[in-house]
Design a protein around this motif. Structure first.
Motif, short mmCIF file in Angstrom:
data_model
loop_
_atom_site.label_atom_id
_atom_site.label_comp_id
_atom_site.label_asym_id
_atom_site.label_seq_id
_atom_site.Cartn_x
_atom_site.Cartn_y
_atom_site.Cartn_z
N PRO A 52 -20.95 25.45 -32.45
CA PRO A 52 -21.94 24.63 -33.17
C PRO A 52 -22.06 23.25 -32.53
O PRO A 52 -21.07 22.66 -32.08
CB PRO A 52 -21.35 24.53 -34.58
CG PRO A 52 -20.43 25.69 -34.70
CD PRO A 52 -19.87 25.92 -33.33
N SER A 53 -23.27 22.74 -32.50
CA SER A 53 -23.51 21.44 -31.87
C SER A 53 -23.20 20.28 -32.80
O SER A 53 -22.96 19.16 -32.36
CB SER A 53 -24.96 21.35 -31.40
OG SER A 53 -25.83 21.34 -32.54
N GLY A 54 -23.26 20.55 -34.11
CA GLY A 54 -23.09 19.48 -35.08
C GLY A 54 -24.34 18.64 -35.28
O GLY A 54 -24.34 17.69 -36.04
N LYS A 55 -25.41 19.01 -34.57
CA LYS A 55 -26.65 18.26 -34.65
C LYS A 55 -27.78 19.18 -35.12
O LYS A 55 -27.79 20.36 -34.81
CB LYS A 55 -27.02 17.67 -33.29
CG LYS A 55 -25.96 16.75 -32.70
CD LYS A 55 -26.33 16.32 -31.29
CE LYS A 55 -25.24 15.45 -30.66
NZ LYS A 55 -25.56 15.10 -29.26
N PRO B 254 -28.55 23.03 -39.97
CA PRO B 254 -27.62 24.15 -39.74
C PRO B 254 -28.31 25.50 -39.84
O PRO B 254 -29.23 25.69 -40.64
CB PRO B 254 -26.57 23.98 -40.84
CG PRO B 254 -27.24 23.18 -41.90
CD PRO B 254 -28.22 22.29 -41.20
N ARG C 142 -30.71 28.29 -31.72
CA ARG C 142 -29.98 27.34 -30.87
C ARG C 142 -30.97 26.64 -29.94
O ARG C 142 -30.90 25.42 -29.73
CB ARG C 142 -28.91 28.09 -30.07
CG ARG C 142 -28.01 27.19 -29.24
CD ARG C 142 -27.01 28.01 -28.44
NE ARG C 142 -26.02 28.64 -29.29
CZ ARG C 142 -25.74 29.94 -29.28
NH1 ARG C 142 -26.41 30.77 -28.48
NH2 ARG C 142 -24.82 30.43 -30.08
N ASP D 66 -28.26 23.55 -35.49
CA ASP D 66 -26.80 23.56 -35.38
C ASP D 66 -26.32 24.96 -35.74
O ASP D 66 -26.10 25.27 -36.90
CB ASP D 66 -26.22 22.52 -36.34
CG ASP D 66 -24.70 22.46 -36.30
OD1 ASP D 66 -24.11 22.95 -35.32
OD2 ASP D 66 -24.12 21.94 -37.27
#
Length: 922
Positions: free
Chosen positions: A29-32, A35, A68, A73
């Motif tokens: 997960p990118s955290g950005k 979600p 993605r 995220d």
């Protein structure tokens, strides 16, 4: 060009690309961004990848990769299930094969569980390795095993909380019992198989000596546990006997005659025996009438001490033989006749399953089910396709309490302790159980030996994988961010066993829903529509499709370990007939694209290997188109959006915008079949065939600016096309993109993190170019069809005569003269005056325009007459169909539909007139 091989060979790059993706951490997960979460239905730790897994995981991966690329995220939560029964069987079999004398029982509970963990460490991640080969872009660093400490803590917490709320209780109930595994099993683990059997009719004498009642049974050994005989309350034949007693043969007991509308008056004599401890329907009758429940069997299905002494210890089928012989000797075995019956067999052992009365742990389901149904009915959770809500509703409205205990060693042990008097104490551990119940420190306790069934831990999957109930773990794993998940993709066969239970458990323990959408897939069947099964020998291994397998190895795989070895020759013959040379390597991308193309919203999905072969060709086509592009842009470098100079460029950019918008719509609707279709059409027909062909006049022409612009557009559209295809075909698109991207000044490491194409990215006022190029395509198709039918060699120059048409046709002919001459090998183009005489010629019609290719020196005139006759017949048929449709249209047909058909009729009429005119000249 030295970096791109001359031919498409997926084996040379697929595995290396996946290793690079995973090593770079692209799947985390990118955290950005917003979600986007998907839960993997956890496969058995004992299992290997099968077609059902490949089907569902391909669709999940496409969604994850797509989101993605859109900047979400993304978290794809994967893991495996401990699979209590299956794992115990595997490890027990391994012990037997080792021939060391060790067995499950000789090792004892702790020793056996130690062996299971050893096996898990060596072989338990097989399926996850295979998932990587498919291209699964999940965050493997978060992979969870249901027996890991965190989910195990969640299981204990869930059990204790529900017990404290009065939702979990222990009681004696009838369950499915496997006498080989010696455990209760779920309905999902029972297969109902039609088999040949017998129906025996037995005479039961009335206790007062006034007569007899004849009952029919398929299981005479259970008569020793009868506690009533039953008739329909409205059956006049037996109304006077209700309340009387009968003598139960072979025992010294008397049992009552009762009335219940469960009885089918038309079946047999209309009198049935009631054995509440050995039949699920009889059990319900027993509850309604407060009948005694006599369990006849031991855990291995031998007769126990509740039966008369002479039968004790006999196996159930040996007891059947003895009982039938005695009944015959007594003269009360009235009839024996052949009878087809549904036999319940355990899916693991294939043994006949017994309804068995035993003490088990249960979850009360009524309140939970009411809430679970409400969450779907009010739209909080959506089913796709929507009709599956009916199946869900039916199950939830007819729910029974859930038996959650299993008599196994491998699994989550039930957190309950007993004293010697049989009193039960529940706690998160023994210390808590003692403290909650203020037990004396010296009171001896022993923990319940049972474990919880696998579905109990699986129902917690949406939140146990996110750290629940440990607050620190919940923060670390993103409980608040990733729950609820976005979509669950699963099969219709576990809507109740897993989907419904996740909905109920997640709501009960967290106050949240587990997922927003539930996409229900069909069942993968073979090309003939039959269910894939080992016994039928028609199973396809997705890895064999990806990497190939010889016919010898395929035969061995399908015939080894059959339940019925006698079927091996038949399976071998069928396999050799279907795959005489074995299965060629198709690569992961071809399999994935095939799966997407087959993913309709139907219940059954036929897998045809020919489709996989076709989509391997598709990957090869894309490879060759990329080579063409790279060869024709060697030494070129561009940045930014092209400023198209030619109509072909404007047309392909317009088509790219349209297909990008269409792809987004299909993803949103979970229509992977339509997604695959639109991408295939664009890639194969519009880009690889038409656009590459239409670029050649510019690339080979004298206008350097047109050529350079075309090179830019070629690279630009190809790069976008690779992005469009990437979620479905990640390997080949990555491999090609790495060659294309540098020429466009793109410095990203991977296509998987590039933005997914949107229509706005390619916006432009290209409507005129679209119409013009569609006209050009029609001209090329028409002339190529004529050349083909006349069998004119591709290199031979031919004249083209034009007659009729309108101002647009003349303007377009002027603009596209050089393109048509180049593409069609035209000697000259000449306009004829309307009404002027024309030489014998092959004709084609494009709108109002007649295209004529003089026949002199080209063809046999007789053959051309035959060709025209055939074409006239075809157009006549189409005109007739159109006229018939118009005649049948009612006022309810939309005006646009009617007008469209009128236009078609006019067009067919014009074509027919032109063809007849040309035929007359011959």
């Amino acid at each position: 060009m030295t970096q791109l091989a001359s031919s498409y060979d997926p084996k040379t790059f697929e595995t290396a690309l996946y290793d690079a993706w995973e090593k770079a951490g692209h799947f985390k997960p990118s955290g950005k961004g917003e979600p986007y979460t998907i839960l993997l239905p956890p496969p058995n730790v004992t299992g290997t990848l099968h077609m059902g897994h490949a089907f569902q995981q391909t669709l999940m991966d496409a969604l994850v990769r797509y989101h993605r690329m859109r900047g979400y995220d993304t978290l794809w939560q994967v893991g495996t299930d401990h699979a209590g029964i299956a794992t115990e069987m595997v490890v027990s079999r391994n012990l037997a094969l080792a021939n060391t004398g060790e067995t499950r029982d000789s090792l004892g509970r702790d020793g056996f569980i130690e062996k299971v963990w050893e096996w898990k460490a060596q072989s338990g991640d097989t399926i996850e390795r295979q998932m990587r080969r498919l291209g699964t872009s999940s965050d493997w660093s978060r992979s969870t095993f249901t027996m890991d400490p965190q989910p195990s803590e969640a299981v204990v917490e869930a059990f204790v909380r529900w017990h404290e709320q009065g939702l979990i209780y222990r009681g004696q109930r009838l369950v499915n019992w496997d006498p080989v595994l010696k455990t209760a099993i779920s309905d999902l683990e029972v297969e109902s198989v039609e088999e040949d059997g017998f129906l025996w009719s037995i005479s039961y004498p009335l206790a007062d000596g006034s007569g007899t009642l004849t009952v029919a049974t398929t299981r005479p050994e259970t008569m020793l546990g009868d506690t009533a005989v039953m008739v329909h309350p409205e059956d006049e034949r037996y109304a006077h006997l209700i309340g009387k007693m009968v003598k139960l043969p072979l025992t010294d007991r008397e049992i009552p005659v009762i009335a219940d509308d469960y009885v089918d008056r038309e079946f047999g004599t209309g009198v049935v025996k009631v054995t509440p401890a050995h039949d699920f329907n009889d059990y319900q009758v027993g509850l309604r009438h407060n009948l005694p429940m006599i369990n006849l069997f031991t855990p291995v299905a031998a007769i126990n001490d509740n039966a008369p002494e002479k039968y004790r210890g006999l196996d159930r089928y040996e007891a059947r033989k003895v009982i039938l012989a005695e009944l015959e000797d007594l003269g009360i075995l009235v009839e024996t006749k052949a009878h087809k019956l549904q036999v319940p067999r355990g899916d693991r052992t294939q043994q006949v399953i017994e309804p068995y009365l035993t003490d088990q742990w249960f979850v009360k389901m009524d309140v939970l089910a009411k809430r679970g149904l409400e969450l779907v009915e009010n739209g909080s959770i959506q089913f796709v396709p929507a009709n599956w809500i009916n199946t869900y509703r039916h199950w939830m409205e007819n729910i029974q309490d859930w038996c959650i205990s299993r008599q196994l060693w491998w699994g989550h042990r039930i957190p309950a302790w007993f004293d010697d008097a049989g009193n039960c104490y529940v706690g998160r551990d023994e210390a808590e159980a003692r403290a909650k119940n203020t037990l004396a420190a010296d009171l001896a306790l022993h923990q319940d030996s049972d474990v919880l069934e696998t579905w109990f831990s699986s129902q917690l999957w949406p939140f146990s994988t996110l750290g629940w109930p440990n607050e620190q773990a919940m923060d670390a794993r993103g409980f608040e961010r990733y729950l609820p998940s976005s979509v669950l993709i699963t099969g219709f066969d576990i809507i109740f066993f897993w989907v419904a239970r996740m909905i109920m458990a997640t709501d009960s323990f967290t106050g949240k829903i587990p997922f927003k959408d539930v996409y229900i897939t069909g069942l993968i069947r073979d090309a003939q529509g039959q269910k894939m099964s080992k016994s039928k020998g028609n199973v396809l291994d997705p890895l064999d499709i990806i990497d190939g397998i010889s016919i010898e190895d395929l035969v061995a795989k399908r015939t080894t370990g059959l339940m019925k070895p006698k079927d091996a020759p038949k399976i071998e013959k069928a396999t050799r007939r279907e795959f005489p040379e074995g299965i060629i390597a198709h690569g992961a991308d071809a399999l994935r694209f095939t799966i997407a193309a087959l993913a309709t919203h139907g219940r059954d999905i036929k897998f045809d290997m020919n489709r996989a072969e076709g989509y391997k060709n598709f990957c090869n086509k894309l490879w060759n188109a990329s080579r063409f592009t790279l060869m024709n842009t060697e030494g070129s470098s561009f940045t930014g959006v092209p400023q198209p100079r030619t109509d072909a460029e404007r047309w392909i950019l317009a088509r790219l915008a349209a297909v990008s918008a269409e792809a987004q719509t299909h993803y949103a609707n979970y229509r992977f079949d339509l997604l695959a279709q639109c991408l295939y059409e664009f890639a194969w027909n519009e880009f690889c065939d038409w656009f590459l062909e239409l670029t050649k006049p510019a690339l080979n022409g004298a206008d350097a600016d047109d050529a350079n612009s075309t090179r830019h557009t070629l690279l630009y559209v190809l790069e976008a096309l690779l992005r469009l295809l990437h979620p479905l075909t990640p390997f080949v698109t990555e491999q090609l993109w790495r060659q294309v991207a540098p020429r466009l000044g793109i410095t990203d490491d991977t296509i998987s993190l590039r933005p997914y194409p949107t229509a706005e990215e390619f916006a432009g006022d290209f409507a005129r170019a679209e119409a013009d190029v569609e006209w050009l395509k029609s001209m090329v198709n028409a002339l190529r069809r004529v050349r083909s039918e006349l069998n004119v060699p591709p290199s031979k120059l031919v004249p083209l005569l034009l007659q009729g048409g309108n101002d647009d046709d003349r303007a377009r002919m002027t603009r596209f003269t050089s393109s048509l001459s180049f593409l069609l090998k035209l000697e000259r183009i000449e306009w004829l005056a309307n009404g002027s005489d024309t030489p014998p010629a092959a004709a084609a019609i494009v709108g109002d325009l007649t295209l004529l290719v003089p026949l002199e020196g080209l063809v046999d005139l007789g053959a051309e007459r035959a060709r025209l006759d055939k074409e006239i017949a075809r157009v006549e048929s189409e005109k007739e169909k159109s006229g018939t449709k118009l005649a049948k249209f009612t006022d309810k047909v939309p005006a646009a539909v009617v007008e469209q058909e009128r236009v078609r009729l006019v067009e067919w009429t014009a074509q027919l007139d032109g063809l007849r005119s040309q035929r007359a000249k011959l």
